[in-house]
Scaffold this active site. Sequence first.
Site, mmCIF file in Angstrom:
data_model
loop_
_atom_site.group_PDB
_atom_site.id
_atom_site.type_symbol
_atom_site.label_atom_id
_atom_site.label_comp_id
_atom_site.label_asym_id
_atom_site.label_seq_id
_atom_site.Cartn_x
_atom_site.Cartn_y
_atom_site.Cartn_z
ATOM 1 N N GLU A 216 21.744 -50.565 23.190
ATOM 2 C CA GLU A 216 20.583 -49.777 23.619
ATOM 3 C C GLU A 216 20.546 -48.563 22.704
ATOM 4 O O GLU A 216 21.324 -47.619 22.871
ATOM 5 C CB GLU A 216 20.752 -49.354 25.092
ATOM 6 C CG GLU A 216 20.874 -50.516 26.081
ATOM 7 C CD GLU A 216 19.543 -51.212 26.338
ATOM 8 O OE1 GLU A 216 18.492 -50.664 25.962
ATOM 9 O OE2 GLU A 216 19.557 -52.311 26.921
ATOM 10 N N CYS A 250 15.922 -41.223 25.140
ATOM 11 C CA CYS A 250 15.642 -42.277 24.165
ATOM 12 C C CYS A 250 14.195 -42.742 24.253
ATOM 13 O O CYS A 250 13.634 -43.194 23.273
ATOM 14 C CB CYS A 250 16.580 -43.449 24.394
ATOM 15 S SG CYS A 250 16.491 -44.085 26.074
HETATM 16 P P1 NAD Z 1 26.157 -41.576 19.580
HETATM 17 O O1 NAD Z 1 25.868 -42.879 18.956
HETATM 18 O O2 NAD Z 1 26.554 -40.445 18.712
HETATM 19 O O3 NAD Z 1 27.334 -41.720 20.659
HETATM 20 C C1 NAD Z 1 27.294 -42.699 21.680
HETATM 21 C C2 NAD Z 1 28.699 -43.095 22.050
HETATM 22 O O4 NAD Z 1 29.338 -43.672 20.916
HETATM 23 C C3 NAD Z 1 29.588 -41.954 22.512
HETATM 24 O O5 NAD Z 1 30.360 -42.391 23.615
HETATM 25 C C4 NAD Z 1 30.464 -41.673 21.306
HETATM 26 O O6 NAD Z 1 31.739 -41.175 21.638
HETATM 27 C C5 NAD Z 1 30.587 -43.050 20.684
HETATM 28 N N1 NAD Z 1 30.829 -42.989 19.239
HETATM 29 C C6 NAD Z 1 30.408 -42.023 18.388
HETATM 30 N N2 NAD Z 1 30.831 -42.319 17.121
HETATM 31 C C7 NAD Z 1 31.512 -43.487 17.212
HETATM 32 C C8 NAD Z 1 32.194 -44.312 16.246
HETATM 33 N N3 NAD Z 1 32.240 -43.965 14.976
HETATM 34 N N4 NAD Z 1 32.771 -45.427 16.693
HETATM 35 C C9 NAD Z 1 32.712 -45.804 17.993
HETATM 36 N N5 NAD Z 1 32.086 -45.056 18.939
HETATM 37 C C10 NAD Z 1 31.500 -43.906 18.551
HETATM 38 O O7 NAD Z 1 24.862 -41.200 20.440
HETATM 39 P P2 NAD Z 1 24.585 -39.906 21.291
HETATM 40 O O8 NAD Z 1 24.356 -38.750 20.375
HETATM 41 O O9 NAD Z 1 25.572 -39.757 22.386
HETATM 42 O O10 NAD Z 1 23.199 -40.316 22.003
HETATM 43 C C11 NAD Z 1 21.958 -40.118 21.426
HETATM 44 C C12 NAD Z 1 21.405 -41.400 20.843
HETATM 45 O O11 NAD Z 1 21.437 -42.440 21.796
HETATM 46 C C13 NAD Z 1 19.958 -41.256 20.448
HETATM 47 O O12 NAD Z 1 19.717 -41.946 19.257
HETATM 48 C C14 NAD Z 1 19.218 -41.930 21.580
HETATM 49 O O13 NAD Z 1 17.930 -42.404 21.283
HETATM 50 C C15 NAD Z 1 20.146 -43.025 21.921
HETATM 51 N N6 NAD Z 1 19.948 -43.455 23.300
HETATM 52 C C16 NAD Z 1 19.457 -44.699 23.554
HETATM 53 C C17 NAD Z 1 19.219 -45.085 24.860
HETATM 54 C C18 NAD Z 1 18.652 -46.432 25.213
HETATM 55 O O14 NAD Z 1 18.680 -46.776 26.383
HETATM 56 N N7 NAD Z 1 18.143 -47.194 24.273
HETATM 57 C C19 NAD Z 1 19.499 -44.209 25.890
HETATM 58 C C20 NAD Z 1 20.002 -42.955 25.586
HETATM 59 C C21 NAD Z 1 20.236 -42.590 24.290
#
Ligand code: NAD
Length: 463
Positions: A216, A250
């Site tokens: 997602e 999102c």
């Molecule tokens: P992110 O991708 O930075 O982090 C998400 C998760 O991934 C966190 O738990 C983080 O610790 C982990 N993570 C970060 N780097 C990683 C790596 N290198 N390896 C493995 N795991 C890692 O996202 P964010 O900043 O927390 O959230 C914002 C983003 O999420 C935006 O792009 C938003 O649009 C998207 N989002 C999508 C939805 C949806 O339902 N489609 C919902 C909410 C947010």
Amino acid sequence: MLVRELVDHINATIERQRRHFLEGKTFPLLYRKENLARLKRILKENEKEIAEAVYKDFGKSYFEVMENELGLVYAEISVHLRRLGKWAKPAKPPTSLINLPGQSRVYPVPFGNSLVISPWNYPVQLALNPVVSAISAGNTIILKPSEVAGHTSNMLAKIINENFPAELFHVVEGGPEVASELLKNRFDKIFFTGSTRVGKIIMKAAAEFLTPVTLELGGKNPTIVLHDCDIKMTAKRIVWGKFHNSGQACVSPDHIYVHESIAGQLVEEMKINIRKNYGDNPEASEALTGIIDDRHYNRLMGFIDNERIEIGGRGLAESRFIEPTIISRVMHNDSIMKEEVFGPIMPVLTFSDLDNLIESLKSKPSPLALYIFTRNISKAKKIQREFRSGGGMINDTVVYFVNNTTPFGGIGDSGMGHYHGKAGFDCFSHKKTVIKKPLWFELWIKYPPYTRFKLRLIKAFLK
Ligand code: NAD
């Protein structure tokens, strides 16, 4: 480098969950329902503490924690408790001629051990709603919430780990390095919510074990406003959707394309709604949150061009608060159009030819949502059908997300797979086909020696 104890703890928990699943403990529907009810009960018992944690992370009000965090989890649990019996029943499709007189059944069976990795922006709901689906479908779960919303992550770990057996559901806290450690292990299903960049890392790690993933992800959601829209209602609904969670959603309308003939009017109506919703002193409004961290605060402030501000534009670095802001006369090559805004700043662009606009949007990465405002519903439906986005709305924004009777998910750069309600149950279930054959009949023509007569019969059957 992670400390040895944490790595050992992760490995031991995965092993416990693996055994628990293989012993069939998660299969009975009663067990799943008891645990869904347990989750609801402990969330209700800890509402105040959870709301305080979310508030500490980014200033979200109690009202909004109830409305769009815990409330949505309660609603999701309720629908699973009500419908699980029906969803878990095997389907009884007809059997094709070649397998008659056999009887076909399709059993939704749990994948097994699942890993859920969640983002910070709705730190309760986006962590727990996938978990609800996973429990409902009979999986075990390791949840890694976002370290960026650290207070909420701590709170979830505390209440879940104190109240759930670790062999079913356990929270492991930490950042990317902990996620990477988890991903070194074999899971049977990975559910990730977060950025497109990290989504790719997750999918690569999952490929090592051929683990199915649901991703997602994010994107830039266009909002198209046609000349024949109801301007007042359009402005009202865009403003609510954009500044909800201070734009850190999102499904937030990322930017507006408005027909040039009504651009001025739309902007004026949006300003009226901003003043009405958030008052003269928006930082005191409980309908707005702070920005999650300094990195995002500075990134967002960098988008604000004083010359083109229609309303807002002021930031308070200490509380990381940014006023609801509209920027007009935005161009495609402005920096704000090059990444997901993910904050309370609305860029407004104009268009004169709808077909040209749609064509140009089709060449961009597929967004999570497309919003269209118009009174010409058949035209809007046609655009929605033909445009590649995860979902969308006609004459509203954002709230399609809370529909737990319809699948939610992205496409292309905005993700893959679906959840919410039945789609969530299906997301964590494998569809297992089993055909029962009677012993009194055997299709003798499949056996050698192959003859011309048998070939004729096969051709007659399989056409
Ligand atoms: P992110 O991708 O930075 O982090 C998400 C998760 O991934 C966190 O738990 C983080 O610790 C982990 N993570 C970060 N780097 C990683 C790596 N290198 N390896 C493995 N795991 C890692 O996202 P964010 O900043 O927390 O959230 C914002 C983003 O999420 C935006 O792009 C938003 O649009 C998207 N989002 C999508 C939805 C949806 O339902 N489609 C919902 C909410 C947010």
